[in-house]
Design a protein around this motif. Structure first.
Motif, PDB file in Angstrom:
ATOM      1  N   GLU A  67       0.798  -1.219   0.000  1.00 41.56           N
ATOM      2  CA  GLU A  67       0.000   0.000   0.000  1.00 41.56           C
ATOM      3  C   GLU A  67       0.833   1.273   0.000  1.00 41.56           C
ATOM      4  OE1 GLU A  67      -3.079   0.064   2.955  1.00 41.56           O
ATOM      5  OE2 GLU A  67      -3.653  -1.999   2.501  1.00 41.56           O
ATOM      6  N   HIS A  70       4.954   2.300  -3.383  1.00 40.39           N
ATOM      7  CA  HIS A  70       4.964   3.142  -4.580  1.00 40.39           C
ATOM      8  C   HIS A  70       5.035   4.629  -4.234  1.00 40.39           C
ATOM      9  CE1 HIS A  70       0.846   2.177  -3.406  1.00 40.39           C
ATOM     10  NE2 HIS A  70       0.493   3.352  -3.902  1.00 40.39           N
ATOM     11  N   TRP A  71       4.434   5.037  -3.135  1.00 40.32           N
ATOM     12  CA  TRP A  71       4.512   6.439  -2.716  1.00 40.32           C
ATOM     13  C   TRP A  71       5.923   6.788  -2.245  1.00 40.32           C
ATOM     14  CZ3 TRP A  71       1.145   9.822  -4.178  1.00 40.32           C
ATOM     15  CH2 TRP A  71      -0.174   9.430  -4.439  1.00 40.32           C
ATOM     16  N   PHE A  74       8.133   6.944  -5.384  1.00 38.35           N
ATOM     17  CA  PHE A  74       7.837   8.175  -6.117  1.00 38.35           C
ATOM     18  C   PHE A  74       8.446   9.393  -5.424  1.00 38.35           C
ATOM     19  CE2 PHE A  74       4.909  11.836  -6.671  1.00 38.35           C
ATOM     20  CZ  PHE A  74       5.155  12.078  -8.018  1.00 38.35           C
ATOM     21  N   LEU A 181       4.479   4.839  -9.489  1.00 42.49           N
ATOM     22  CA  LEU A 181       3.247   5.324  -8.861  1.00 42.49           C
ATOM     23  C   LEU A 181       2.032   5.013  -9.724  1.00 42.49           C
ATOM     24  CD1 LEU A 181       2.025   6.909  -6.489  1.00 42.49           C
ATOM     25  CD2 LEU A 181       2.356   8.987  -7.852  1.00 42.49           C
ATOM     26  N   VAL A 182       2.110   5.318 -11.008  1.00 42.98           N
ATOM     27  CA  VAL A 182       0.992   5.075 -11.916  1.00 42.98           C
ATOM     28  C   VAL A 182       0.674   3.592 -12.011  1.00 42.98           C
ATOM     29  CG1 VAL A 182       0.269   5.210 -14.341  1.00 42.98           C
ATOM     30  CG2 VAL A 182       1.271   7.204 -13.235  1.00 42.98           C
ATOM     31  N   ASP A 183       1.718   2.753 -12.125  1.00 47.65           N
ATOM     32  CA  ASP A 183       1.499   1.309 -12.198  1.00 47.65           C
ATOM     33  C   ASP A 183       0.761   0.791 -10.980  1.00 47.65           C
ATOM     34  OD1 ASP A 183       2.763   1.109 -14.640  1.00 47.65           O
ATOM     35  OD2 ASP A 183       4.620   0.262 -13.848  1.00 47.65           O
ATOM     36  N   HIS A 184       1.123   1.261  -9.810  1.00 45.96           N
ATOM     37  CA  HIS A 184       0.464   0.787  -8.595  1.00 45.96           C
ATOM     38  C   HIS A 184      -0.942   1.352  -8.427  1.00 45.96           C
ATOM     39  CE1 HIS A 184       4.379  -0.789  -7.452  1.00 45.96           C
ATOM     40  NE2 HIS A 184       3.753  -1.488  -6.534  1.00 45.96           N
ATOM     41  N   LEU A 185      -1.144   2.587  -8.864  1.00 45.31           N
ATOM     42  CA  LEU A 185      -2.458   3.205  -8.685  1.00 45.31           C
ATOM     43  C   LEU A 185      -3.474   2.732  -9.719  1.00 45.31           C
ATOM     44  CD1 LEU A 185      -1.483   6.878  -7.747  1.00 45.31           C
ATOM     45  CD2 LEU A 185      -2.217   5.035  -6.216  1.00 45.31           C
ATOM     46  N   THR A 186      -2.998   2.312 -10.894  1.00 46.94           N
ATOM     47  CA  THR A 186      -3.919   1.920 -11.951  1.00 46.94           C
ATOM     48  C   THR A 186      -4.068   0.417 -12.116  1.00 46.94           C
ATOM     49  OG1 THR A 186      -2.205   2.027 -13.646  1.00 46.94           O
ATOM     50  CG2 THR A 186      -3.532   4.019 -13.286  1.00 46.94           C
TER      51      THR A 186
END
Length: 187
Positions: A67, A70-71, A74, A181-186
């Motif tokens: 969770e 990725h933050w 980033f 970040l994008v990979d984890h959020l999407t």
């Protein structure tokens, strides 16, 4: 996991460290071979440790690590990349200010930022029947070799392209962080 799969995983995990060390080599303008090897060693050791940490965390609590990793990646990569771009733009044509990029803290932050994806891989490997030590050593060795090579390649780029190479390296780090970040959020 087959030796070929381990080799592919190790190379994949070391690409971002190669990019970061190439930018670092360009920023330092003529780093020594010893400095390139030190950078490779730092990147390699951290990259070998993070899948072990991820694996242990995956065994204990994978959802918590997944969770936030990725933050963190980033933030670290964006900050280091932004700092590289800023200093490249502030530095004079003779390379004034490049000494700031020799900081051990900048090296460590970059190494940790580029290795967080290996921690995430370690988390996922916790659910497979694999020898995590062999995989971690393979990732560490590949990263050490690629980072040392990246520093030396950056050394050549720095003498010819200087600021442009450093800006490109900084933007690449920001891009890697944004991609994580994008990979984890999407997905």
């Amino acid at each position: 996991m087959s030796p070929l799969a381990i080799a592919i995983l190790a190379l994949g995990m070391s690409i971002d460290a190669f990019i970061a060390s190439t930018g670092r080599g360009a920023a330092l303008r003529r780093p020594s071979v010893g400095e390139a090897m030190r950078t490779g060693l730092v990147f390699g050791v951290i990259e070998a440790i993070t899948p072990l940490i991820g694996w242990a965390a995956g065994v204990l609590a994978s959802s918590y690590i997944a969770e936030v990793d990725h933050w963190i990646a980033f933030g670290l990569l964006g900050a280091v990349g932004g700092r590289m771009v800023f200093h490249a733009l502030q530095r004079g044509p003779e390379g004034e200010g490049a000494a700031l990029n020799r900081s051990v803290w900048v090296l460590l932050a970059t190494a940790v930022g580029t290795s967080l994806d290996a921690m995430a891989v370690g988390v996922s490997l916790a659910f497979l029947d694999v020898n995590i030590v062999v995989i971690a050593v393979a990732i560490g060795c590949a990263t050490m070799l690629m980072s040392t090579g990246g520093m030396l390649a950056g050394r050549l780029l720095g003498s010819r392209f200087g600021r442009t190479a450093e800006i490109a390296g900084g933007l690449a780090l920001i891009g890697i962080g944004a991609s994580i970040l994008v990979d984890h959020l999407t997905g």
